[in-house]
Write a protein that holds these residues in place. Structure first.
Motif, PDB file in Angstrom:
ATOM      1  N   ASN A 116       0.833  -1.202   0.000  1.00 42.15           N
ATOM      2  CA  ASN A 116       0.000   0.000   0.000  1.00 42.15           C
ATOM      3  C   ASN A 116       0.866   1.249   0.000  1.00 42.15           C
ATOM      4  OD1 ASN A 116      -2.358  -1.639   0.339  1.00 42.15           O
ATOM      5  ND2 ASN A 116      -1.901  -1.781   2.521  1.00 42.15           N
ATOM      6  N   GLY A 118       2.452   4.740  -2.649  1.00 44.60           N
ATOM      7  CA  GLY A 118       2.763   5.084  -4.025  1.00 44.60           C
ATOM      8  C   GLY A 118       1.510   5.524  -4.751  1.00 44.60           C
ATOM      9  N   SER A 119       1.132   4.790  -5.790  1.00 44.93           N
ATOM     10  CA  SER A 119      -0.053   5.131  -6.583  1.00 44.93           C
ATOM     11  C   SER A 119      -1.312   4.439  -6.104  1.00 44.93           C
ATOM     12  CB  SER A 119       0.192   4.777  -8.065  1.00 44.93           C
ATOM     13  OG  SER A 119       1.292   5.505  -8.572  1.00 44.93           O
ATOM     14  N   GLY A 120      -1.234   3.655  -5.022  1.00 41.53           N
ATOM     15  CA  GLY A 120      -2.417   2.955  -4.526  1.00 41.53           C
ATOM     16  C   GLY A 120      -2.046   1.672  -3.824  1.00 41.53           C
ATOM     17  N   GLU A 193       8.020   2.475  -8.180  1.00 42.27           N
ATOM     18  CA  GLU A 193       7.875   3.911  -7.937  1.00 42.27           C
ATOM     19  C   GLU A 193       8.380   4.278  -6.540  1.00 42.27           C
ATOM     20  OE1 GLU A 193       4.169   7.100  -7.420  1.00 42.27           O
ATOM     21  OE2 GLU A 193       3.816   5.109  -8.290  1.00 42.27           O
ATOM     22  N   GLY A 195       8.558   6.039  -3.005  1.00 40.39           N
ATOM     23  CA  GLY A 195       7.483   6.522  -2.150  1.00 40.39           C
ATOM     24  C   GLY A 195       7.555   5.932  -0.765  1.00 40.39           C
ATOM     25  N   TYR A 197       5.603   3.401   1.849  1.00 40.05           N
ATOM     26  CA  TYR A 197       4.723   2.251   1.706  1.00 40.05           C
ATOM     27  C   TYR A 197       4.463   1.568   3.050  1.00 40.05           C
ATOM     28  CZ  TYR A 197       5.803   2.471  -3.316  1.00 40.05           C
ATOM     29  OH  TYR A 197       5.947   2.867  -4.622  1.00 40.05           O
TER      30      TYR A 197
END
Length: 265
Positions: A116, A118-120, A193, A195, A197
């Motif tokens: 979970n 980053g982008s989703g 990606e 980010g 998480y």
């Protein structure tokens, strides 16, 4: 002088107190039934470390649902979410898992892991009770995320009524064919990606709420660094605070002895 000593001693105690209270940022989150174990029944000690975490289907309704994916026959379950961690594009995420089930044909419980942030939310893998063939990916569930590599690649169930204490009343029981455990399987995934998480693990009952299942997991690392340190062992920062705290208390004790010697002279 006494006030000064008390102030220094207070700093030492404060350091100890801080060392023993984990920060909110490092907190893990459990919904339902989660725990920590060493070798127990059919689940041996993991390949890395002597302990593992687990989740079982013994939890609230919806507790084992896969993020962003509805499973119509799912009932109750549990999930565990790690503390947040940073990753770069190209970072390597690794962990081990072991799916254990006492439920068989027609009542296909399942376990899963999701990344979970980053982008989703990305479902990394699903494991599901099946009478024959591989448990991963689970039928009717999301498949392996692109780039996920399992070792071993095949994931058939090792059949039999699994003895494993987290299954509680279902330990040593088996409903029809498909019961058993997978043994430890290594999952490796390259993050695409950069980010922040979290890693999430879950287990859910299907159709009914009896004959439970569970998912054991261990060795969670990102680029070789632990995401979820071995339960019960302080993190490096905590050790540093502990050492600082004890060092401060030691300094106070030495200072008091020195002062007493001067006065006696």
């Amino acid at each position: 002088m006494a006030k000064g000593l008390k102030a220094v001693f207070g700093l030492g105690v404060a350091a100890l107190g801080l060392a023993m209270v984990p920060s909110a940022a490092s907190a893990n989150v459990c919904v339902g039934d989660c725990g920590v174990l060493g070798a127990d029944g059919v689940v041996t000690a993991p390949p890395i470390g002597g302990q593992y975490r687990y989740v079982t289907t013994i939890g609230p309704d919806g507790g084992g649902d896969i993020p962003g994916f509805a499973v119509g026959e799912a009932t109750n379950g549990s999930n565990f979410t790690t503390s947040a961690f940073e990753a770069q594009a190209g970072s390597t995420l690794e962990f081990y898992f072991n799916y254990v089930t006492s439920d068989g044909s027609g009542f296909s419980d399942f376990g899963w892991a999701a990344l979970n942030g980053g982008s989703g939310s990305l479902t990394l893998f699903t494991a599901r009770t099946t009478p024959s063939g591989d448990t991963v990916p689970g039928f009717g569930l999301p498949g392996l995320a692109p780039g996920v590599v399992l070792d071993p690649a095949s994931t058939p169930i090792i059949p039999g009524a699994p003895v494993w204490s987290p299954l509680q009343g279902s330990s040593g029981l088996c409903f029809s064919t498909g019961c058993g455990y997978t043994g430890w399987i290594k999952s490796t995934y390259t993050i695409e990606e950069a980010g922040v998480y979290t890693l999430q693990f879950g287990a859910a009952n299907a159709v009914d709420t009896i004959y439970d299942s569970g998912l054991a997991f261990a060795g969670l690392v990102i680029d070789g660094d632990p995401i979820d340190p071995t339960p019960g062992i302080p993190e490096p920062a905590t050790w540093a605070m502990l050492i600082a705290g004890f060092g401060m208390v030691g300094f106070v004790a030495r200072r008091r002895r020195s002062d007493m010697a001067v006065k006696a002279a």
